[in-house]
Design an enzyme around this catalytic site. Sequence first.
Site: not given
Length: 198
Positions: A15, A42, A139
């Site tokens: 991310s 992401h 995540d």
Amino acid sequence: MFDADRIGAIVIGASAGGVEALNQLLPALPKTFAPPVLVVVHVRQGQPSLLPGLFAARCELVIEEPFDKDEIAPGTVYFAPPGYHMLVESEDGAAPAIALSVDPPVRFSRPSVDVLFESAAHAYGARLLGIVLSGANDDGARGARAIRDAGGACWAQDPATAPAPAMPLAAIAQGAVNEVLTLDDMAMRLSRCIGRQP
């Protein structure tokens, strides 16, 4: 213990700060690199991803943004398309394939690292290596645990080197990580996963 010869596939989650990390890892892989690499970053939904084009210009491997049901090929890097979960489908006797899903976001993200990691753990079992890179949420932690539980291995980027350390820290806190490594160490070890003819 990392055994390059047993790795059948690699999954990577990233991310915030992860693109910079990928820019150290992916261009270091030689064209003889054997395992497929599936990557979730992401990215903002509603616009095309620039990542496949960016990395295609820098890498020796084939870089793809896959379509649903694409068969997973060796020596290919797959970036999850914006707005889709990317999963690995594996049916009895069939080669693993990509599945794209518009199921609801997981941990506020679609694509989700957890979704990719959990499906790949089911498909590849002990032959899977998961890598958790820089990111600002948790995540990937649950998915990394699924990989470990299936007999696979997980690495996390050294949080001290990550611009956003929350993602690797969460995976480490889950007890899901075999090794905490710098990006240089990861690149060196991954370069051993070779075997395809150029």
